[in-house]
Design a protein around this motif. Structure first.
Motif, short mmCIF file in Angstrom:
data_model
loop_
_atom_site.label_atom_id
_atom_site.label_comp_id
_atom_site.label_asym_id
_atom_site.label_seq_id
_atom_site.Cartn_x
_atom_site.Cartn_y
_atom_site.Cartn_z
N ALA A 58 0.85 -1.19 0.00
CA ALA A 58 0.00 0.00 0.00
C ALA A 58 0.89 1.24 0.00
O ALA A 58 2.06 1.20 0.36
N PHE A 59 0.30 2.31 -0.44
CA PHE A 59 0.97 3.60 -0.46
C PHE A 59 0.18 4.54 0.45
O PHE A 59 -1.01 4.76 0.25
N THR A 60 0.84 5.06 1.46
CA THR A 60 0.15 5.95 2.41
C THR A 60 0.11 7.36 1.85
O THR A 60 1.15 7.97 1.58
N ILE A 61 -1.09 7.86 1.66
CA ILE A 61 -1.28 9.21 1.12
C ILE A 61 -1.22 10.23 2.25
O ILE A 61 -0.61 11.28 2.12
N LYS A 62 -1.88 9.90 3.38
CA LYS A 62 -1.91 10.81 4.52
C LYS A 62 -1.77 9.97 5.79
O LYS A 62 -2.49 9.00 5.99
N VAL A 71 -4.92 7.63 5.31
CA VAL A 71 -5.49 7.44 3.98
C VAL A 71 -4.47 6.61 3.20
O VAL A 71 -3.32 7.03 3.01
N VAL A 72 -4.90 5.42 2.77
CA VAL A 72 -3.98 4.45 2.17
C VAL A 72 -4.52 3.99 0.82
O VAL A 72 -5.72 3.75 0.66
N MET A 73 -3.61 3.89 -0.16
CA MET A 73 -3.96 3.35 -1.46
C MET A 73 -3.41 1.92 -1.50
O MET A 73 -2.21 1.70 -1.63
N ALA A 74 -4.30 0.92 -1.38
CA ALA A 74 -3.91 -0.49 -1.27
C ALA A 74 -3.80 -1.10 -2.66
O ALA A 74 -4.69 -1.79 -3.13
N TYR A 75 -2.66 -0.90 -3.32
CA TYR A 75 -2.49 -1.41 -4.68
C TYR A 75 -2.23 -2.91 -4.69
O TYR A 75 -2.43 -3.57 -5.71
N PHE A 78 -5.56 -4.49 -5.01
CA PHE A 78 -6.01 -4.26 -6.38
C PHE A 78 -5.38 -5.27 -7.32
O PHE A 78 -6.05 -5.81 -8.22
#
Length: 132
Positions: A58-62, A71-75, A78
């Protein structure tokens, strides 16, 4: 015809029941494929890539701030979902292709030749008699 009677006729038609069974079986098949991908396919791929757990990618946005969550983008999740889709699509494509080939074989079977008419039989007998 009353609304309830009309609905009853609609609900007990074969097509509606077949569709409901298909949706239920499809949902169960989707769960099986998701488990297959996350529990069987992805762990060896993760090991090959250096011990990576795809569900943790995942990539942590905030970052966490006070009471608000990160706020995490769990690629990674995906990627697992995309692999699920590819496997399900491949299986459905294979099944549809097999069904189409069976339909083509059924259509390709030539119909039995029609029996000759009485007139043709008589003409054949006359021809054979004239040859003698």
């Amino acid at each position: 015809m009353s609304f309830i009677q009309e609905f009853k006729e609609f609900a007990v038609r074969g097509n509606v029941i077949d569709m409901a069974v298909g949706v239920i079986v499809g949902t169960a098949f989707g769960k099986i494929v998701s488990s297959f991908v996350s529990d069987v396919v992805m762990p060896p791929i993760g090991v090959l890539l250096g011990g990576v757990n795809f569900s943790d990618l995942a990539f942590t946005i905030k970052e966490v701030a006070g009471t608000s969550p990160a706020v995490v983008m769990a690629y990674g999740k995906f990627a697992q979902t995309v692999i699920d889709f590819v496997i399900i699509s491949f299986v459905i494509f294979t099944v549809v292709r097999m069904i189409n080939s069976l339909k083509k074989k059924a259509e390709a079977a030539p119909p039995a030749p029609a029996a000759p008419s009485n007139q043709e039989i008589l003409l054949t007998e006359i021809r054979d008699l004239l040859k003698k």
